[in-house]
Design a protein around this motif. Structure first.
Motif, PDB file in Angstrom:
ATOM      1  N   GLU A   1      -0.354  13.527  -3.570  1.00 30.00           N
ATOM      2  CA  GLU A   1      -1.088  13.471  -2.294  1.00 30.00           C
ATOM      3  C   GLU A   1      -1.705  12.084  -2.150  1.00 30.00           C
ATOM      4  O   GLU A   1      -2.776  11.821  -2.716  1.00 30.00           O
TER       5      GLU A   1
ATOM      6  N   THR B   1       0.849  -1.196   0.000  1.00 29.89           N
ATOM      7  CA  THR B   1       0.000   0.000   0.000  1.00 29.89           C
ATOM      8  C   THR B   1       0.876   1.234   0.000  1.00 29.89           C
ATOM      9  O   THR B   1       2.037   1.199   0.406  1.00 29.89           O
TER      10      THR B   1
ATOM     11  N   GLN C   1      -3.904   9.177  -0.857  1.00 32.16           N
ATOM     12  CA  GLN C   1      -5.252   9.218  -0.279  1.00 32.16           C
ATOM     13  C   GLN C   1      -5.466   8.026   0.647  1.00 32.16           C
ATOM     14  O   GLN C   1      -4.776   7.012   0.533  1.00 32.16           O
ATOM     15  N   GLU C   2      -6.475   8.157   1.507  1.00 37.01           N
ATOM     16  CA  GLU C   2      -6.808   7.093   2.468  1.00 37.01           C
ATOM     17  C   GLU C   2      -7.088   5.762   1.768  1.00 37.01           C
ATOM     18  O   GLU C   2      -6.778   4.705   2.290  1.00 37.01           O
ATOM     19  N   ASP C   3      -7.719   5.822   0.589  1.00 40.48           N
ATOM     20  CA  ASP C   3      -8.131   4.584  -0.096  1.00 40.48           C
ATOM     21  C   ASP C   3      -6.988   3.948  -0.887  1.00 40.48           C
ATOM     22  O   ASP C   3      -7.198   2.986  -1.619  1.00 40.48           O
ATOM     23  N   GLY C   4      -5.782   4.499  -0.764  1.00 42.17           N
ATOM     24  CA  GLY C   4      -4.630   3.917  -1.453  1.00 42.17           C
ATOM     25  C   GLY C   4      -4.351   4.554  -2.801  1.00 42.17           C
ATOM     26  O   GLY C   4      -3.292   4.339  -3.382  1.00 42.17           O
ATOM     27  N   SER C   5      -5.296   5.337  -3.326  1.00 42.96           N
ATOM     28  CA  SER C   5      -5.039   6.040  -4.581  1.00 42.96           C
ATOM     29  C   SER C   5      -4.136   7.249  -4.301  1.00 42.96           C
ATOM     30  O   SER C   5      -3.884   7.591  -3.134  1.00 42.96           O
TER      31      SER C   5
ATOM     32  N   THR D   1       0.786   3.773   1.874  1.00 42.64           N
ATOM     33  CA  THR D   1       1.201   4.218   3.200  1.00 42.64           C
ATOM     34  C   THR D   1       2.477   3.515   3.663  1.00 42.64           C
ATOM     35  O   THR D   1       3.176   4.012   4.533  1.00 42.64           O
TER      36      THR D   1
END
Ligand code: SDN
Length: 145
Positions: free
Chosen positions: A89, A4, A91-95, A6
Motif C-alpha cells: 500500500e 517517487t 503511502q502519500e509520503d512516498g513510503s 506514485t
C-alpha cells in the motif's frame, strides 16, 4: 535520479520489493546479520516477536539477532523464512506499507521440516529510486491471540 512511488506502476514496485525481500531474508537465514541490518534505514526498528523489545538502529538489530540465535548454539539447525502474499500500500509520503505472511521452516540434520511460527510481517518500506530499505518491521505470531 529519485523516483517517487506514485510515478511507478504497482507491478514494477512489486517486483522490486520481492527482489529486496529475497536478498534480505537470505541474509538472515545465512546468519549474515550485518547484511540483514543494512537492509534497514539507519534509524530502523525491528521487532521479531510481540514479547521482545523492538531493536533500534542497525547495530541494535545485529545485537538482537546475535542474542536471539544463542539458543541455537548447540542445536544444529537451519531456519528459512518464507514470505508470501505480499500486500503493498503506497503511502502519500512516498513510503510503502507492506503486509506479508511469513512461515519459519526449521530443519535439523536428517529431520523433516517443521513449520513454526506462522507470522504476519508489518513493514514500512522506504523506496527511493532503485533502493528499498525497511524503516520499521513488526512481526506478529498467529499462535498469540
Ligand atoms: O526477520 C523476520 C523474522 C525474524 O527475524 C524472526 C525471528 O524469530 C528472529 C522477518 C519475518 C519474520 C520473522 C520471524 C521470526 C520469528 C522469531 C521467533 C521464533 O522463531 O520463534
Amino acid at each position: 535520479m529519485t523516483t517517487t512511488v506514485t510515478a511507478r506502476t504497482l507491478t514494477d514496485l512489486y517486483a522490486q520489493v520481492q527482489h529486496f525481500y529475497a536478498h534480505q531474508m537470505q541474509a538472515l537465514d545465512g546468519l549474515r546479520f550485518e547484511d540483514y541490518a543494512a537492509t534497514f534505514t539507519e534509524d530502523g526498528t525491528f521487532q521479531h516477536s510481540p514479547d521482545a523489545e523492538p531493536a533500534r538502529t542497525r547495530p541494535g538489530i545485529v545485537r538482537e539477532l546475535v542474542e536471539f540465535h544463542k539458543r541455537f548454539e548447540n542445536d544444529p539447525v537451519r531456519r528459512r523464512h518464507w514470505f508470501n502474499h505480499i500486500a503493498l500500500e503506497p503511502q502519500e509520503d512516498g513510503s510503502v506499507r507492506s503486509t506479508v505472511y511469513a512461515l519459519v521452516v526449521t530443519v535439523r540434520p536428517g529431520g523433516k521440516p517443521e513449520i513454526a511460527p506462522s507470522c504476519v510481517v508489518h513493514d514500512v518500506l522506504e523506496v527511493v529510486g532503485d533502493q528499498v530499505l525497511t524503516r520499521s518491521r513488526l512481526v506478529t505470531h498467529d499462535q498469540m491471540f
